[in-house]
Design an enzyme around this catalytic site. Structure first.
Site, mmCIF file in Angstrom:
data_model
loop_
_atom_site.group_PDB
_atom_site.id
_atom_site.type_symbol
_atom_site.label_atom_id
_atom_site.label_comp_id
_atom_site.label_asym_id
_atom_site.label_seq_id
_atom_site.Cartn_x
_atom_site.Cartn_y
_atom_site.Cartn_z
ATOM 1 N N ASP A 95 0.812 -1.706 0.275
ATOM 2 C CA ASP A 95 0.355 0.165 0.126
ATOM 3 C C ASP A 95 0.674 1.226 -0.393
ATOM 4 O O ASP A 95 1.775 1.372 0.525
ATOM 5 C CB ASP A 95 -0.921 -0.496 1.256
ATOM 6 C CG ASP A 95 -1.846 1.400 2.019
ATOM 7 O OD1 ASP A 95 -2.529 1.760 0.645
ATOM 8 O OD2 ASP A 95 -1.046 2.200 2.432
ATOM 9 N N GLU A 142 1.244 -0.915 -4.659
ATOM 10 C CA GLU A 142 0.436 0.791 -4.817
ATOM 11 C C GLU A 142 1.091 2.452 -5.552
ATOM 12 O O GLU A 142 1.273 2.572 -4.212
ATOM 13 C CB GLU A 142 -0.278 0.235 -4.346
ATOM 14 C CG GLU A 142 -1.472 1.108 -4.084
ATOM 15 C CD GLU A 142 -2.022 2.525 -3.028
ATOM 16 O OE1 GLU A 142 -1.771 3.356 -5.057
ATOM 17 O OE2 GLU A 142 -1.465 2.509 -2.590
ATOM 18 N N ASP A 194 -11.427 1.536 -2.528
ATOM 19 C CA ASP A 194 -11.241 3.278 -2.677
ATOM 20 C C ASP A 194 -12.091 4.094 -4.234
ATOM 21 O O ASP A 194 -12.660 5.270 -3.767
ATOM 22 C CB ASP A 194 -10.024 3.921 -2.606
ATOM 23 C CG ASP A 194 -9.156 3.619 -1.222
ATOM 24 O OD1 ASP A 194 -9.871 3.187 -0.471
ATOM 25 O OD2 ASP A 194 -8.221 4.044 -1.214
#
Length: 309
Positions: A95, A142, A194
């Site tokens: 992430d 990411e 998201d």
């Protein structure tokens, strides 16, 4: 669960949120690894500046790492963390990858993320250490958001695939999220946790953006979700991912998360009865047409690509 999945030609892609909670066991046990004051309160907290999702940025509130201290002990905490995740999963999505190049530091006490600053992180040194300790790194970066040249260099140096989200592609033909601009060392997504669902996203598009998508498809949009799934599956990306909500063609009522919104998220639940035979057949057909069926060779190729530098 991993053994059960692997025996059926399925791999599990896990996730490593870059930061931990202020009341986590990690902060309690090793406060010296985080930027805390004498009372063990954060001196600055994590987030991101104003962006696509929020005009005031995102104020996450997580404590930030004391990278100089972590470097001094050989990044032991990170080595142990990734090793443990790779016991549970076949590969791991890292992430907020750009945070390893530089993280947005928000002074403690600020109410939003506007008044922060970029502070350098460990960069390539961390990934060199991880590779030395753990071998080839089956990780996905990411790399969404404001990505600078040093972030690209760090990802390529580590040999990690980046992420490309089709919902971000509508600005023009040179947009890196269009499939014709993909490098094979890429993981393609219709959308992520998201994003709105693709049907919800499409419902909010302007007429111009709908025209752009139709032009790219070479025909009118018939099913926004499945049209994007086809683009992802047909791309050269080594892996293609779509949320289950898009397979089920659900709207904004099934959105998973709204960044910057602290509550009311992660409420949607899947019910097995929603996965009708015709949906399974449709997914199986696209997976076969674009040669994304699980096989020993495909899995070996995936492992090699993930580990390549």
């Amino acid at each position: 669960l991993r053994q059960y999945a692997n025996a059926r030609g399925i791999q599990i892609l896990g996730d490593a949120p870059i930061f931990v909670a202020p009341d986590s066991a990690d902060v309690w046990a090793h406060p010296e690894r985080f930027l805390l004051d004498a009372d063990r309160n954060p001196t600055a907290v994590a987030g991101v500046p104003p962006d696509y999702f929020s005009p005031t940025g995102q104020h996450w509130g997580n404590p930030l790492y004391n990278w100089s201290r972590m470097r001094a002990d050989g990044y032991t905490w990170w080595v142990d963390r990734i090793r443990r995740l790779l016991d549970q999963c076949d590969a791991v999505r890292l992430d907020h990858f750009r945070g390893f190049a530089a993280a947005w530091h928000i002074p403690a006490g600020e109410k939003d993320a506007t008044n922060g600053r970029w502070v350098p992180g460990p960069g390539q040194d961390l990934f060199d250490t991880l590779r030395r300790e753990l071998g080839p790194l089956p990780l996905v970066a990411e790399d969404l958001g404001l990505i600078t040249d040093d972030v690209h260099e760090m990802r390529l140096h580590a040999g990690l695939p980046g992420m490309r989200v089709l919902q971000f592609a509508l600005s023009g033909p040179d947009n890196p999220y269009w499939p014709h601009n993909y490098d094979p060392l890429t993981v393609a997504y219709t959308g992520t946790h998201d994003n709105d669902t693709t049907n919800g996203w499409y419902a909010g598009l302007t007429d111009v953006n709908r025209w752009v998508l139709a032009e790219y498809l070479g025909r009118s949009v018939q099913s926004p979700a499945w049209d994007l799934i086809r683009l992802a599956w047909a791309s050269v990306a080594v892996v293609a991912v779509t949320p289950l909500q898009d397979i089920l063609e659900l709207g904004s009522e099934a959105r998973m998360n709204i960044p910057g919104k602290p509550d009311g998220n992660w409420q949607w639940r899947f019910r097995w009865g929603q996965f009708l035979p015709e949906i399974k057949d449709r997914l199986a057909n696209l997976t076969t047409v674009y040669n994304r069926t699980p096989s020993a060779d495909a899995i070996d190729t995936y492992r090699i690509r993930m580990a390549q530098k």
